[in-house]
Design a protein around this motif. Structure first.
Motif, PDB file in Angstrom:
ATOM      1  N   GLN A  32     -34.609  23.707  41.505  1.00 40.29           N
ATOM      2  CA  GLN A  32     -35.840  24.100  42.179  1.00 40.29           C
ATOM      3  C   GLN A  32     -36.108  23.024  43.223  1.00 40.29           C
ATOM      4  OE1 GLN A  32     -38.687  24.262  38.999  1.00 40.29           O
ATOM      5  NE2 GLN A  32     -38.072  26.305  38.368  1.00 40.29           N
ATOM      6  N   LEU A  33     -36.174  23.430  44.479  1.00 43.79           N
ATOM      7  CA  LEU A  33     -36.375  22.495  45.579  1.00 43.79           C
ATOM      8  C   LEU A  33     -37.786  22.624  46.144  1.00 43.79           C
ATOM      9  CD1 LEU A  33     -33.075  23.197  47.583  1.00 43.79           C
ATOM     10  CD2 LEU A  33     -33.436  21.516  45.750  1.00 43.79           C
ATOM     11  N   THR A  34     -38.381  21.501  46.497  1.00 44.60           N
ATOM     12  CA  THR A  34     -39.630  21.470  47.250  1.00 44.60           C
ATOM     13  C   THR A  34     -39.270  20.897  48.617  1.00 44.60           C
ATOM     14  OG1 THR A  34     -40.899  21.117  45.232  1.00 44.60           O
ATOM     15  CG2 THR A  34     -41.998  20.601  47.317  1.00 44.60           C
ATOM     16  N   ILE A  35     -39.573  21.654  49.685  1.00 50.05           N
ATOM     17  CA  ILE A  35     -39.092  21.324  51.032  1.00 50.05           C
ATOM     18  C   ILE A  35     -40.260  21.252  52.006  1.00 50.05           C
ATOM     19  CG2 ILE A  35     -37.512  22.010  52.879  1.00 50.05           C
ATOM     20  CD1 ILE A  35     -36.060  23.744  50.708  1.00 50.05           C
ATOM     21  N   ASP A  36     -40.275  20.210  52.833  1.00 46.90           N
ATOM     22  CA  ASP A  36     -41.302  20.017  53.857  1.00 46.90           C
ATOM     23  C   ASP A  36     -40.805  20.611  55.173  1.00 46.90           C
ATOM     24  OD1 ASP A  36     -43.172  19.143  55.722  1.00 46.90           O
ATOM     25  OD2 ASP A  36     -42.891  17.016  55.297  1.00 46.90           O
ATOM     26  N   PHE A  37     -41.520  21.632  55.679  1.00 47.56           N
ATOM     27  CA  PHE A  37     -41.176  22.269  56.952  1.00 47.56           C
ATOM     28  C   PHE A  37     -42.162  21.888  58.055  1.00 47.56           C
ATOM     29  CE2 PHE A  37     -38.956  24.997  53.919  1.00 47.56           C
ATOM     30  CZ  PHE A  37     -37.712  25.101  54.527  1.00 47.56           C
ATOM     31  N   GLY A  38     -42.720  20.702  57.990  1.00 54.81           N
ATOM     32  CA  GLY A  38     -43.617  20.225  59.039  1.00 54.81           C
ATOM     33  C   GLY A  38     -44.869  21.070  59.135  1.00 54.81           C
ATOM     34  N   GLU A  39     -45.160  21.577  60.323  1.00 51.33           N
ATOM     35  CA  GLU A  39     -46.376  22.371  60.556  1.00 51.33           C
ATOM     36  C   GLU A  39     -46.409  23.654  59.734  1.00 51.33           C
ATOM     37  OE1 GLU A  39     -47.133  23.020  64.696  1.00 51.33           O
ATOM     38  OE2 GLU A  39     -47.187  20.876  65.148  1.00 51.33           O
ATOM     39  N   LEU A  40     -45.260  24.134  59.278  1.00 51.51           N
ATOM     40  CA  LEU A  40     -45.206  25.340  58.442  1.00 51.51           C
ATOM     41  C   LEU A  40     -45.603  25.044  57.002  1.00 51.51           C
ATOM     42  CD1 LEU A  40     -41.872  26.905  59.709  1.00 51.51           C
ATOM     43  CD2 LEU A  40     -44.191  27.646  60.239  1.00 51.51           C
ATOM     44  N   GLY A  41     -45.659  23.774  56.643  1.00 50.92           N
ATOM     45  CA  GLY A  41     -46.080  23.371  55.311  1.00 50.92           C
ATOM     46  C   GLY A  41     -44.931  23.166  54.346  1.00 50.92           C
ATOM     47  N   GLU A  99     -26.895  17.987  62.421  1.00 49.60           N
ATOM     48  CA  GLU A  99     -25.963  16.858  62.515  1.00 49.60           C
ATOM     49  C   GLU A  99     -26.676  15.511  62.598  1.00 49.60           C
ATOM     50  OE1 GLU A  99     -23.638  16.229  66.005  1.00 49.60           O
ATOM     51  OE2 GLU A  99     -25.102  17.184  67.291  1.00 49.60           O
ATOM     52  N   ARG A 100     -27.954  15.537  62.945  1.00 50.84           N
ATOM     53  CA  ARG A 100     -28.760  14.309  62.994  1.00 50.84           C
ATOM     54  C   ARG A 100     -30.175  14.655  62.584  1.00 50.84           C
ATOM     55  NH1 ARG A 100     -27.786  14.637  69.175  1.00 50.84           N
ATOM     56  NH2 ARG A 100     -25.812  14.118  68.284  1.00 50.84           N
ATOM     57  N   ALA A 101     -30.951  13.655  62.232  1.00 50.19           N
ATOM     58  CA  ALA A 101     -32.336  13.879  61.818  1.00 50.19           C
ATOM     59  C   ALA A 101     -33.144  14.475  62.974  1.00 50.19           C
ATOM     60  CB  ALA A 101     -32.972  12.571  61.360  1.00 50.19           C
ATOM     61  N   VAL A 102     -33.908  15.506  62.659  1.00 52.96           N
ATOM     62  CA  VAL A 102     -34.760  16.169  63.648  1.00 52.96           C
ATOM     63  C   VAL A 102     -36.130  16.404  62.996  1.00 52.96           C
ATOM     64  CG1 VAL A 102     -32.825  17.296  64.839  1.00 52.96           C
ATOM     65  CG2 VAL A 102     -33.957  18.468  62.948  1.00 52.96           C
ATOM     66  N   PRO A 103     -37.155  16.695  63.798  1.00 51.02           N
ATOM     67  CA  PRO A 103     -38.471  16.954  63.215  1.00 51.02           C
ATOM     68  C   PRO A 103     -38.443  18.189  62.317  1.00 51.02           C
ATOM     69  CG  PRO A 103     -38.674  16.490  65.558  1.00 51.02           C
ATOM     70  CD  PRO A 103     -37.211  16.640  65.271  1.00 51.02           C
ATOM     71  N   ASN A 104     -39.095  18.092  61.161  1.00 44.08           N
ATOM     72  CA  ASN A 104     -39.208  19.240  60.264  1.00 44.08           C
ATOM     73  C   ASN A 104     -39.903  20.391  60.953  1.00 44.08           C
ATOM     74  OD1 ASN A 104     -38.006  17.958  58.088  1.00 44.08           O
ATOM     75  ND2 ASN A 104     -39.922  17.115  57.350  1.00 44.08           N
ATOM     76  N   GLY A 105     -39.411  21.589  60.707  1.00 41.50           N
ATOM     77  CA  GLY A 105     -40.009  22.784  61.274  1.00 41.50           C
ATOM     78  C   GLY A 105     -39.315  23.312  62.509  1.00 41.50           C
ATOM     79  N   LEU A 106     -38.400  22.537  63.098  1.00 39.39           N
ATOM     80  CA  LEU A 106     -37.703  23.057  64.289  1.00 39.39           C
ATOM     81  C   LEU A 106     -36.973  24.330  63.938  1.00 39.39           C
ATOM     82  CD1 LEU A 106     -36.120  19.990  66.134  1.00 39.39           C
ATOM     83  CD2 LEU A 106     -38.222  21.229  66.674  1.00 39.39           C
ATOM     84  N   ARG A 107     -36.979  25.275  64.890  1.00 43.93           N
ATOM     85  CA  ARG A 107     -36.364  26.571  64.683  1.00 43.93           C
ATOM     86  C   ARG A 107     -34.922  26.590  65.150  1.00 43.93           C
ATOM     87  NH1 ARG A 107     -39.011  32.483  65.812  1.00 43.93           N
ATOM     88  NH2 ARG A 107     -37.281  33.641  64.895  1.00 43.93           N
ATOM     89  N   VAL A 108     -34.076  27.248  64.384  1.00 42.87           N
ATOM     90  CA  VAL A 108     -32.685  27.453  64.785  1.00 42.87           C
ATOM     91  C   VAL A 108     -32.669  28.482  65.914  1.00 42.87           C
ATOM     92  CG1 VAL A 108     -30.418  28.311  64.060  1.00 42.87           C
ATOM     93  CG2 VAL A 108     -31.783  26.905  62.501  1.00 42.87           C
ATOM     94  N   ALA A 109     -31.944  28.162  66.978  1.00 39.93           N
ATOM     95  CA  ALA A 109     -31.882  29.059  68.133  1.00 39.93           C
ATOM     96  C   ALA A 109     -30.443  29.353  68.483  1.00 39.93           C
ATOM     97  CB  ALA A 109     -32.581  28.440  69.328  1.00 39.93           C
TER      98      ALA A 109
END
Length: 109
Positions: A32-41, A99-109
Motif C-alpha cells: 500500500q503506497l501513499t504518494i504526494d502529487f503536489g497540488e493534486l494532494g 530520469e531526474r527529480a522533478v516537482p510532484n504533480g507534473l503531467r506526462v505529455a
C-alpha cells in the motif's frame, strides 16, 4: 486505434512515495503506497511490486501514476491512482520513473 482526444483524458502525473506498508489482505503480494502529487494532494495506491522493491527503498522514490481513474476497492483498501510499471515476462513489475527529480504533480505529455 486511440484518438489524441482520448489519450489526453488519461492524466499521468509524477508523485513521490511517502509511505509503504505491506498489503496483507491482497490476493497477490503487494504494498500500500501513499504518494504526494503536489497540488493534486496525497493519494493511495496498491502496487504488486514486492519482487523487485523493498519497502525502505521506495520511500522518496518518484513514480508515474494515472490519477483520474475512479477509486477502486481492493479488499479493505481504496486505491486512488494506478502506479505505472513495465511487466516483465516473469510478471515482475519495474516502476516507471522520471530520469531526474522533478516537482510532484507534473503531467506526462
Amino acid at each position: 486505434m486511440l484518438t489524441w482526444e482520448e489519450f489526453e483524458k488519461v492524466e499521468m502525473r509524477v508523485g513521490t512515495i511517502l509511505e509503504v506498508r505491506d498489503f496483507e489482505k491482497a490476493l497477490n503480494p503487494a504494498y500500500q503506497l501513499t504518494i504526494d502529487f503536489g497540488e493534486l494532494g496525497i493519494k493511495r495506491s496498491s502496487a504488486q511490486i514486492t519482487v523487485l522493491y523493498q519497502k525502505e527503498g521506495l520511500i522518496g522514490k518518484q513514480v508515474i501514476a494515472v490519477v483520474n481513474f475512479p477509486v477502486k476497492q481492493i479488499a479493505n483498501f481504496f486505491s486512488e491512482c494506478l502506479v505505472l510499471g513495465l511487466v516483465g515476462a516473469d510478471k515482475t513489475i519495474t516502476l516507471l520513473q522520471p530520469e531526474r527529480a522533478v516537482p510532484n504533480g507534473l503531467r506526462v505529455a
